[in-house]
Design an enzyme around this catalytic site. Structure first.
Site, PDB file in Angstrom:
ATOM      1  N   THR A   1      48.630  40.875  -1.181  1.00  0.00           N
ATOM      2  CA  THR A   1      49.096  41.704  -0.044  1.00  0.00           C
ATOM      3  C   THR A   1      49.094  40.885   1.240  1.00  0.00           C
ATOM      4  O   THR A   1      49.932  41.094   2.112  1.00  0.00           O
ATOM      5  CB  THR A   1      48.217  42.957   0.145  1.00  0.00           C
ATOM      6  OG1 THR A   1      46.863  42.562   0.369  1.00  0.00           O
ATOM      7  CG2 THR A   1      48.299  43.884  -1.050  1.00  0.00           C
TER       8      THR A   1
ATOM      9  N   HIS B   1      50.292  39.929 -17.474  1.00  0.00           N
ATOM     10  CA  HIS B   1      51.500  40.762 -17.424  1.00  0.00           C
ATOM     11  C   HIS B   1      52.782  39.945 -17.338  1.00  0.00           C
ATOM     12  O   HIS B   1      53.834  40.473 -16.982  1.00  0.00           O
ATOM     13  CB  HIS B   1      51.413  41.733 -16.237  1.00  0.00           C
ATOM     14  CG  HIS B   1      50.281  42.709 -16.365  1.00  0.00           C
ATOM     15  ND1 HIS B   1      49.898  43.568 -15.368  1.00  0.00           N
ATOM     16  CD2 HIS B   1      49.436  42.956 -17.395  1.00  0.00           C
ATOM     17  CE1 HIS B   1      48.875  44.299 -15.775  1.00  0.00           C
ATOM     18  NE2 HIS B   1      48.570  43.937 -16.997  1.00  0.00           N
TER      19      HIS B   1
ATOM     20  N   SER C   1      41.682  44.047  -7.325  1.00  0.00           N
ATOM     21  CA  SER C   1      42.163  44.890  -8.423  1.00  0.00           C
ATOM     22  C   SER C   1      41.374  46.189  -8.415  1.00  0.00           C
ATOM     23  O   SER C   1      40.149  46.175  -8.283  1.00  0.00           O
ATOM     24  CB  SER C   1      41.986  44.190  -9.770  1.00  0.00           C
ATOM     25  OG  SER C   1      42.346  45.073 -10.816  1.00  0.00           O
ATOM     26  N   SER C   2      42.087  47.307  -8.565  1.00  0.00           N
ATOM     27  CA  SER C   2      41.401  48.605  -8.576  1.00  0.00           C
ATOM     28  C   SER C   2      40.601  48.803  -9.867  1.00  0.00           C
ATOM     29  O   SER C   2      39.800  49.722  -9.965  1.00  0.00           O
ATOM     30  CB  SER C   2      42.421  49.723  -8.402  1.00  0.00           C
ATOM     31  OG  SER C   2      43.475  49.572  -9.337  1.00  0.00           O
TER      32      SER C   2
HETATM   33  P1  NAD Z   1      46.301  47.893  -7.692  1.00  0.00           P
HETATM   34  O1  NAD Z   1      47.450  48.169  -6.783  1.00  0.00           O
HETATM   35  O2  NAD Z   1      45.874  48.891  -8.660  1.00  0.00           O
HETATM   36  O3  NAD Z   1      45.001  47.554  -6.823  1.00  0.00           O
HETATM   37  C1  NAD Z   1      44.997  46.608  -5.812  1.00  0.00           C
HETATM   38  C2  NAD Z   1      43.656  46.721  -5.086  1.00  0.00           C
HETATM   39  O4  NAD Z   1      43.582  45.659  -4.167  1.00  0.00           O
HETATM   40  C3  NAD Z   1      43.465  48.023  -4.325  1.00  0.00           C
HETATM   41  O5  NAD Z   1      42.284  48.651  -4.776  1.00  0.00           O
HETATM   42  C4  NAD Z   1      43.323  47.583  -2.853  1.00  0.00           C
HETATM   43  O6  NAD Z   1      42.300  48.253  -2.170  1.00  0.00           O
HETATM   44  C5  NAD Z   1      42.968  46.120  -2.977  1.00  0.00           C
HETATM   45  N1  NAD Z   1      43.481  45.267  -1.902  1.00  0.00           N
HETATM   46  C6  NAD Z   1      44.737  45.227  -1.405  1.00  0.00           C
HETATM   47  N2  NAD Z   1      44.858  44.248  -0.510  1.00  0.00           N
HETATM   48  C7  NAD Z   1      43.637  43.670  -0.405  1.00  0.00           C
HETATM   49  C8  NAD Z   1      43.108  42.591   0.352  1.00  0.00           C
HETATM   50  N3  NAD Z   1      43.884  41.898   1.189  1.00  0.00           N
HETATM   51  N4  NAD Z   1      41.808  42.274   0.216  1.00  0.00           N
HETATM   52  C9  NAD Z   1      41.011  42.979  -0.644  1.00  0.00           C
HETATM   53  N5  NAD Z   1      41.460  43.994  -1.390  1.00  0.00           N
HETATM   54  C10 NAD Z   1      42.753  44.326  -1.290  1.00  0.00           C
HETATM   55  O7  NAD Z   1      46.657  46.554  -8.398  1.00  0.00           O
HETATM   56  P2  NAD Z   1      46.181  46.013  -9.792  1.00  0.00           P
HETATM   57  O8  NAD Z   1      44.837  46.568 -10.144  1.00  0.00           O
HETATM   58  O9  NAD Z   1      46.379  44.586  -9.728  1.00  0.00           O
HETATM   59  O10 NAD Z   1      47.125  46.640 -10.930  1.00  0.00           O
HETATM   60  C11 NAD Z   1      48.397  47.139 -10.814  1.00  0.00           C
HETATM   61  C12 NAD Z   1      49.500  46.359 -11.499  1.00  0.00           C
HETATM   62  O11 NAD Z   1      50.402  46.031 -10.486  1.00  0.00           O
HETATM   63  C13 NAD Z   1      49.217  45.067 -12.136  1.00  0.00           C
HETATM   64  O12 NAD Z   1      49.469  45.270 -13.450  1.00  0.00           O
HETATM   65  C14 NAD Z   1      50.252  44.047 -11.609  1.00  0.00           C
HETATM   66  O13 NAD Z   1      50.966  43.511 -12.678  1.00  0.00           O
HETATM   67  C15 NAD Z   1      51.178  44.887 -10.799  1.00  0.00           C
HETATM   68  N6  NAD Z   1      51.599  44.388  -9.475  1.00  0.00           N
HETATM   69  C16 NAD Z   1      51.694  43.046  -9.226  1.00  0.00           C
HETATM   70  C17 NAD Z   1      52.056  42.599  -7.964  1.00  0.00           C
HETATM   71  C18 NAD Z   1      52.146  41.118  -7.720  1.00  0.00           C
HETATM   72  O14 NAD Z   1      52.453  40.368  -8.634  1.00  0.00           O
HETATM   73  N7  NAD Z   1      51.847  40.656  -6.516  1.00  0.00           N
HETATM   74  C19 NAD Z   1      52.306  43.506  -6.935  1.00  0.00           C
HETATM   75  C20 NAD Z   1      52.214  44.890  -7.227  1.00  0.00           C
HETATM   76  C21 NAD Z   1      51.848  45.313  -8.516  1.00  0.00           C
END
Ligand code: NAD
Length: 229
Positions: free
Chosen positions: A34, A127, A175-176
């Site tokens: 992010t 993934h 990761s959540s």
């Molecule tokens: P998720 O969206 O479930 O959780 C992300 C977590 O990260 C949240 O709990 C949030 O509070 C935390 N977060 C966000 N920014 C942060 C920061 N700067 N510092 C600390 N914490 C932070 O994501 P997930 O558990 O990875 O799983 C969802 C799926 O989404 C995965 O399977 C993945 O493949 C896919 N995905 C990937 C991308 C990518 O490649 N960048 C983006 C979106 C979704």
């Protein structure tokens, strides 16, 4: 179990765990990217507050679902294309270079760990990534991302399990920890005797299990703990 702690103590505690570890594994989710401008799914304002996930069975059954999947995929192309590794990715890369981290297991599909300089053989992409597509008719196997409800790639699961069982410190970043089987790896590490540390802005599904939980941003927390800007 240690409860969430303030930022300064969190950085110091994480730095100490890293110093004490012989062979650590880093496990990353969308949260590490992010800070590179790629939205995650579950944060407030994340992708799922704007659109529902498309499950693999629906992708197979419905042309509309397939078109929508590809529309989203190409809409994300600019965001992914413009993204660069951030302080969190650089800190993980530094740990790999120092020989502290032997493997990076990621749920992400953005390729930013590779872009930060980590060799591909040290990265397990649970993934897949967005660079390739797979043919569903002729069964030719190309690297590709997986969809919700689709089986995980066996080889990547096996590599992730081997790495997890070799770890004495398992660090979760962004990761959540509510998506299985991916979230099973931190559980396995802990059961196998590893120390479990979690850096995530919001509470996760495994905070209760962890030895250290830091509810702060990844870049500043890990960057400070590792000494990387
Ligand atoms: P998720 O969206 O479930 O959780 C992300 C977590 O990260 C949240 O709990 C949030 O509070 C935390 N977060 C966000 N920014 C942060 C920061 N700067 N510092 C600390 N914490 C932070 O994501 P997930 O558990 O990875 O799983 C969802 C799926 O989404 C995965 O399977 C993945 O493949 C896919 N995905 C990937 C991308 C990518 O490649 N960048 C983006 C979106 C979704």
């Amino acid at each position: 179990m240690m409860t969430a702690i303030n930022p300064e103590n969190g950085v110091a505690a994480l730095a100490r765990l890293i110093a004490e570890a012989r062979s650590a594994v880093v496990f990353t989710g969308a949260g590490i990217s992010t800070e590179s401008g790629i939205p995650d799914f579950r944060s407030p304002g994340g992708i799922w507050t704007r659109m529902a996930p498309i499950y693999f069975d629906d992708f197979l059954a419905s042309e509309t679902a397939r078109r929508e999947t590809w529309r989203r995929r190409f809409a994300m192309e600019d965001t992914f294309g413009a993204a660069e590794p951030n302080r969190g990715h650089r800190a993980v890369d530094a740990l790999v270079r120092r020989g502290k981290v032997g493997a990076v297991i990621t749920q992400n599909i953005d390729g930013l760990h590779q872009a930060s300089g980590i060799p591909a053989e040290k990265i397990v992409e649970l993934h897949g990534n967005t660079t390739y597509a797979a043919c569903l008719d002729c069964a030719t196997r190309y690297a590709a991302t997986i969809s919700f409800g689709q089986a995980m790639p066996q080889e990547e699961m096996r590599r992730a399990e081997i790495a997890t069982l070799a770890a004495d410190l398992f660090i979760v970043l962004g990761s959540s920890l509510v998506v299985y089987p991916a979230a099973a790896f931190p559980e396995l590490a802990k059961r196998n005797g590893a120390v479990l540390a979690i850096v995530n802005r919001e509470p996760t599904g495994l905070d209760e299990l962890a030895d250290l939980v830091i509810h702060q941003g990844i870049g500043d927390t890990l960057g400070a703990a590792v000494g990387v800007n």
